[in-house]
Design a protein around this motif. Structure first.
Motif, PDB file in Angstrom:
ATOM      1  N   LEU A 217       2.414   6.263  15.233  1.00  0.00           N
ATOM      2  CA  LEU A 217       1.835   5.527  14.120  1.00  0.00           C
ATOM      3  C   LEU A 217       2.876   5.522  13.014  1.00  0.00           C
ATOM      4  O   LEU A 217       3.266   6.566  12.495  1.00  0.00           O
ATOM      5  CB  LEU A 217       0.545   6.189  13.630  1.00  0.00           C
ATOM      6  CG  LEU A 217      -0.149   5.521  12.439  1.00  0.00           C
ATOM      7  CD1 LEU A 217      -0.523   4.078  12.749  1.00  0.00           C
ATOM      8  CD2 LEU A 217      -1.376   6.320  12.011  1.00  0.00           C
ATOM      9  N   MET A 218       3.352   4.352  12.653  1.00  0.00           N
ATOM     10  CA  MET A 218       4.524   4.244  11.794  1.00  0.00           C
ATOM     11  C   MET A 218       4.250   4.745  10.375  1.00  0.00           C
ATOM     12  O   MET A 218       3.171   4.519   9.815  1.00  0.00           O
ATOM     13  CB  MET A 218       5.014   2.797  11.756  1.00  0.00           C
ATOM     14  CG  MET A 218       5.606   2.306  13.079  1.00  0.00           C
ATOM     15  SD  MET A 218       7.127   3.195  13.555  1.00  0.00           S
ATOM     16  CE  MET A 218       6.471   4.492  14.637  1.00  0.00           C
ATOM     17  N   PRO A 219       5.264   5.402   9.776  1.00  0.00           N
ATOM     18  CA  PRO A 219       5.106   6.022   8.452  1.00  0.00           C
ATOM     19  C   PRO A 219       5.311   5.044   7.298  1.00  0.00           C
ATOM     20  O   PRO A 219       6.169   5.243   6.428  1.00  0.00           O
ATOM     21  CB  PRO A 219       6.177   7.122   8.464  1.00  0.00           C
ATOM     22  CG  PRO A 219       7.266   6.550   9.304  1.00  0.00           C
ATOM     23  CD  PRO A 219       6.562   5.770  10.389  1.00  0.00           C
ATOM     24  N   TYR A 220       4.536   3.972   7.313  1.00  0.00           N
ATOM     25  CA  TYR A 220       4.524   3.038   6.189  1.00  0.00           C
ATOM     26  C   TYR A 220       3.091   2.582   5.985  1.00  0.00           C
ATOM     27  O   TYR A 220       2.434   2.109   6.922  1.00  0.00           O
ATOM     28  CB  TYR A 220       5.418   1.818   6.436  1.00  0.00           C
ATOM     29  CG  TYR A 220       5.293   0.787   5.332  1.00  0.00           C
ATOM     30  CD1 TYR A 220       5.968   0.966   4.131  1.00  0.00           C
ATOM     31  CD2 TYR A 220       4.476  -0.332   5.469  1.00  0.00           C
ATOM     32  CE1 TYR A 220       5.845   0.046   3.093  1.00  0.00           C
ATOM     33  CE2 TYR A 220       4.342  -1.257   4.439  1.00  0.00           C
ATOM     34  CZ  TYR A 220       5.032  -1.058   3.257  1.00  0.00           C
ATOM     35  OH  TYR A 220       4.898  -1.966   2.230  1.00  0.00           O
ATOM     36  N   LEU A 221       2.601   2.726   4.757  1.00  0.00           N
ATOM     37  CA  LEU A 221       1.268   2.254   4.415  1.00  0.00           C
ATOM     38  C   LEU A 221       1.362   1.341   3.203  1.00  0.00           C
ATOM     39  O   LEU A 221       1.959   1.712   2.187  1.00  0.00           O
ATOM     40  CB  LEU A 221       0.331   3.422   4.084  1.00  0.00           C
ATOM     41  CG  LEU A 221      -0.043   4.353   5.232  1.00  0.00           C
ATOM     42  CD1 LEU A 221      -0.923   5.494   4.713  1.00  0.00           C
ATOM     43  CD2 LEU A 221      -0.751   3.609   6.361  1.00  0.00           C
ATOM     44  N   HIS A 222       0.776   0.158   3.334  1.00  0.00           N
ATOM     45  CA  HIS A 222       0.697  -0.754   2.201  1.00  0.00           C
ATOM     46  C   HIS A 222      -0.705  -0.638   1.619  1.00  0.00           C
ATOM     47  O   HIS A 222      -1.702  -0.882   2.316  1.00  0.00           O
ATOM     48  CB  HIS A 222       0.997  -2.192   2.619  1.00  0.00           C
ATOM     49  CG  HIS A 222       1.208  -3.082   1.446  1.00  0.00           C
ATOM     50  ND1 HIS A 222       2.421  -3.200   0.803  1.00  0.00           N
ATOM     51  CD2 HIS A 222       0.344  -3.868   0.758  1.00  0.00           C
ATOM     52  CE1 HIS A 222       2.313  -4.030  -0.210  1.00  0.00           C
ATOM     53  NE2 HIS A 222       1.053  -4.449  -0.266  1.00  0.00           N
ATOM     54  N   LEU A 223      -0.788  -0.243   0.356  1.00  0.00           N
ATOM     55  CA  LEU A 223      -2.056   0.113  -0.268  1.00  0.00           C
ATOM     56  C   LEU A 223      -2.568  -0.995  -1.180  1.00  0.00           C
ATOM     57  O   LEU A 223      -1.807  -1.575  -1.965  1.00  0.00           O
ATOM     58  CB  LEU A 223      -1.887   1.399  -1.091  1.00  0.00           C
ATOM     59  CG  LEU A 223      -1.245   2.579  -0.365  1.00  0.00           C
ATOM     60  CD1 LEU A 223      -1.085   3.754  -1.326  1.00  0.00           C
ATOM     61  CD2 LEU A 223      -2.065   2.986   0.853  1.00  0.00           C
TER      62      LEU A 223
END
Length: 407
Positions: free
Chosen positions: A236-242
């Motif tokens: 699960l890639m370590p980028y989150l767009h919030l």
């Protein structure tokens, strides 16, 4: 714009729209339409609607013999407005645009009650120009943020069954996609049973999938299983767009958001402790009604307080039928100045991220055009075959992305 030989699709807006545009292309072809322009509109801002109208006029002016079919959120919300344009031959709603029957019909305006739709599309496809595959897991939104018109275009939230999503992911992997993106309007509202359970089930049941990525999430809705997955699942890639929207508590209340400023800071701090290599992006609105200079400064400070590296900045524009449109408005010059300040802040944060990446080794998924993406979704220039994974050294950056060499 992504033209084919005779069936062109012009897409505005989000990744879900881009995914649905490919379904539109197929459904139109199934209905026997071989020569047309399909315009898939967005309604999130007044500027998006203006650009869609401009594109419609341009398309008809350039090739007047080709029918123009308009669909998407703006068409769903204002079908009569688009039908009144002399350049438009047909208007389809958001449900109808995915139905071949609607393209075969002679009915000029075919827009149903989106609030009556109870199922989400089960679309899974490749978007031209992308090496990643995209799977719709959810559509619509049950929230009623005071600035947002999207529920009027998308309807209420509905989720794709988990088994269907897993099957779609597996099909994309078997078709050669090493990375799949889960997308929707409000994916953290996924309730079949929750997003974290879905993520862990995908990674368990499709072991051949090398990377799983999430589109924009609402951090206040992040379930415990999702937090565990972020901490434990390396694929699960370590980028989150919030979806943060603002940094001031009073403005957040007037937006009818479900989180406070402290919730956003607490979330990013907690997730970063669990996954130190994670990177955060965010949506922020500048110039919301009643916003003062001090309130705008809170959004600027949020970039540092949450450690954001990429910003999507939206100058506020009043949308029809929304409560915010009836609130005291900020003048246009101030809105654009505050948006510019946020963009400058975001550019500095992104530059700092690029500088910090120098000297690291990252596995890139190579896209078309000599660009790869790190796990943190940062673009990197590299000479390698599209669709492949390459371990690369980050040797520098050009202000817009990284510069990498195969390790």
């Amino acid at each position: 714009m992504r033209p084919t030989s005779k069936l062109n699709v012009i897409t505005f807006g989000c990744r879900l729209n881009a995914l649905e545009s490919e379904t539109m292309r197929r459904r139109a072809a199934e209905a026997g339409i071989a020569d047309a322009v399909l315009v898939n509109t967005c309604a999130v801002t007044a500027e998006a609607v203006r650009q869609a109208r401009q594109a419609i006029r341009h398309a008809k002016r350039e090739q007047p013999h080709r029918p123009v079919i308009v669909a998407g959120c703006a068409a769903q919300i204002d079908p009569d407005g688009f039908a009144a344009m002399p350049e438009v031959d047909r208007v389809l709603g958001n449900a109808e645009k995915l139905d071949a029957v609607a393209y075969a019909s002679d009915q000029r305006v075919r827009v149903g009650d989106i609030m009556a739709v109870r199922t989400a599309s089960t679309a899974a496809t490749t978007i031209p120009g992308h090496t990643r595959g995209f799977v719709e897991i959810q559509n619509g939104c049950d929230h009623r943020c005071t600035f947002c018109v999207i529920p009027l275009g998308r309807g209420n939230s509905r989720s794709v069954p988990m088994a269907t999503v897993i099957g779609n992911v597996r099909a994309l992997v078997e078709a050669g996609h090493g990375e799949v993106v889960l997308t929707g309007v409000d994916i953290t509202s996924y309730d079949a049973p929750n997003l974290g359970t879905l993520v862990r089930a995908i990674l368990r049941d499709v072991p051949e999938l090398r990377r799983l990525r999430l589109s924009s999430i609402d951090s206040i809705e992040a379930d415990r299983d999702l937090i565990i997955a972020i901490a434990e699942e390396e694929r699960l890639m370590p980028y989150l767009h919030l979806s943060l929207q603002h940094g001031d508590d009073l403005i957040l209340k007037r937006m009818k958001r479900r989180h406070a400023r402290a919730d956003a800071v607490r979330f990013t701090d907690a997730v970063r402790r669990l996954r130190p290599d994670i990177v955060f992006g965010a949506d922020l609105i500048a110039g919301f009604p009643t916003e003062t200079d001090a309130m705008a400064a809170q959004s600027l400070a949020l970039v540092d307080d949450c450690g954001l590296t990429t910003l999507h900045v939206f100058p506020y524009s009043p949308r029809p039928h929304t409560p915010a449109a009836r609130m005291p408005q900020v003048d246009g010059a101030t809105i654009h100045a505050r948006a510019a300040a946020l963009r400058t802040k975001g550019a500095r944060a992104f530059a700092a991220h690029l500088a910090a990446e120098q000297g690291t080794t990252r596995r890139l998924l190579v896209e078309n055009g000599g660009v790869g993406r790190t796990p943190q979704f940062t673009p990197a220039r590299i000479d390698a075959t599209p669709g492949t994974f390459v371990d690369a050294r980050i040797v520098g950056h050009n202000g817009r992305g990284l510069i990498a060499e195969a390790a």
